[in-house]
Design a protein around this motif. Structure first.
Motif, PDB file in Angstrom:
ATOM      1  N   THR A 252       0.817  -1.220   0.000  1.00 29.08           N
ATOM      2  CA  THR A 252       0.000   0.000   0.000  1.00 29.08           C
ATOM      3  C   THR A 252       0.845   1.260   0.000  1.00 29.08           C
ATOM      4  O   THR A 252       0.310   2.346  -0.058  1.00 29.08           O
ATOM      5  CB  THR A 252      -0.927   0.026   1.239  1.00 29.08           C
ATOM      6  N   GLU A 253       2.168   1.136   0.059  1.00 30.68           N
ATOM      7  CA  GLU A 253       3.031   2.296   0.165  1.00 30.68           C
ATOM      8  C   GLU A 253       3.255   2.948  -1.199  1.00 30.68           C
ATOM      9  O   GLU A 253       3.002   2.360  -2.235  1.00 30.68           O
ATOM     10  CB  GLU A 253       4.379   1.905   0.773  1.00 30.68           C
ATOM     11  N   GLY A 254       3.730   4.183  -1.169  1.00 27.38           N
ATOM     12  CA  GLY A 254       4.150   4.869  -2.386  1.00 27.38           C
ATOM     13  C   GLY A 254       3.063   5.628  -3.104  1.00 27.38           C
ATOM     14  O   GLY A 254       1.906   5.644  -2.691  1.00 27.38           O
ATOM     15  N   ILE A 255       3.493   6.274  -4.176  1.00 25.71           N
ATOM     16  CA  ILE A 255       2.581   7.021  -5.041  1.00 25.71           C
ATOM     17  C   ILE A 255       2.860   6.613  -6.479  1.00 25.71           C
ATOM     18  O   ILE A 255       3.857   5.952  -6.762  1.00 25.71           O
ATOM     19  CB  ILE A 255       2.755   8.551  -4.869  1.00 25.71           C
ATOM     20  N   GLY A 256       2.007   7.022  -7.386  1.00 26.60           N
ATOM     21  CA  GLY A 256       2.218   6.696  -8.794  1.00 26.60           C
ATOM     22  C   GLY A 256       1.826   5.277  -9.111  1.00 26.60           C
ATOM     23  O   GLY A 256       0.812   4.781  -8.647  1.00 26.60           O
ATOM     24  N   GLU A 257       2.667   4.602  -9.895  1.00 22.66           N
ATOM     25  CA  GLU A 257       2.344   3.267 -10.372  1.00 22.66           C
ATOM     26  C   GLU A 257       3.484   2.303 -10.033  1.00 22.66           C
ATOM     27  O   GLU A 257       4.652   2.657 -10.156  1.00 22.66           O
ATOM     28  CB  GLU A 257       2.135   3.316 -11.883  1.00 22.66           C
ATOM     29  N   ALA A 258       3.128   1.085  -9.611  1.00 24.03           N
ATOM     30  CA  ALA A 258       4.127   0.073  -9.269  1.00 24.03           C
ATOM     31  C   ALA A 258       3.721  -1.254  -9.909  1.00 24.03           C
ATOM     32  O   ALA A 258       2.539  -1.583  -9.981  1.00 24.03           O
ATOM     33  CB  ALA A 258       4.226  -0.085  -7.755  1.00 24.03           C
ATOM     34  N   PHE A 259       4.711  -2.022 -10.366  1.00 23.46           N
ATOM     35  CA  PHE A 259       4.490  -3.282 -11.060  1.00 23.46           C
ATOM     36  C   PHE A 259       5.137  -4.422 -10.275  1.00 23.46           C
ATOM     37  O   PHE A 259       6.308  -4.334  -9.918  1.00 23.46           O
ATOM     38  CB  PHE A 259       5.113  -3.232 -12.463  1.00 23.46           C
ATOM     39  N   TYR A 260       4.368  -5.484 -10.018  1.00 22.22           N
ATOM     40  CA  TYR A 260       4.864  -6.644  -9.280  1.00 22.22           C
ATOM     41  C   TYR A 260       4.511  -7.916 -10.047  1.00 22.22           C
ATOM     42  O   TYR A 260       3.333  -8.224 -10.229  1.00 22.22           O
ATOM     43  CB  TYR A 260       4.231  -6.718  -7.886  1.00 22.22           C
TER      44      TYR A 260
END
Length: 83
Positions: free
Chosen positions: A12-20
């Motif tokens: 749930t951390e961070g801003i923008g977009e993340a890919f896993y």
């Protein structure tokens, strides 16, 4: 054999977009993308070589297709975007 269990909602951390990456093999790949209000730059389009299945697990989103069509999605909605 002990199975490894993970939870989609633990990141749930961070801003923008993340890919896993969740599953990746020669025949299939499944990726968890977290987008917090992120959008592509004006005039930029993703051009994928394979069909893409999209499911919205949580929240709301709008997919804008190159033809100009916009698709509104809510939690649980899914669609296939042709290559």
């Amino acid at each position: 054999m002990q199975l490894l269990v993970k939870n989609l909602f633990e990141r749930t951390e961070g801003i923008g977009e993340a890919f896993y990456p969740l599953v990746k093999n020669p025949a299939f790949s499944l990726e968890h993308i977290i987008s917090r209000g992120a959008q592509s730059k004006e005039g930029f389009w993703y051009d994928e070589e394979t069909d893409e299945w999209v499911i919205l697990v949580k929240g709301e989103a709008v997919l804008e297709i190159e033809s100009g069509e916009s698709i509104s999605m809510t939690a649980g909605d899914h669609t296939v975007i042709p290559a």
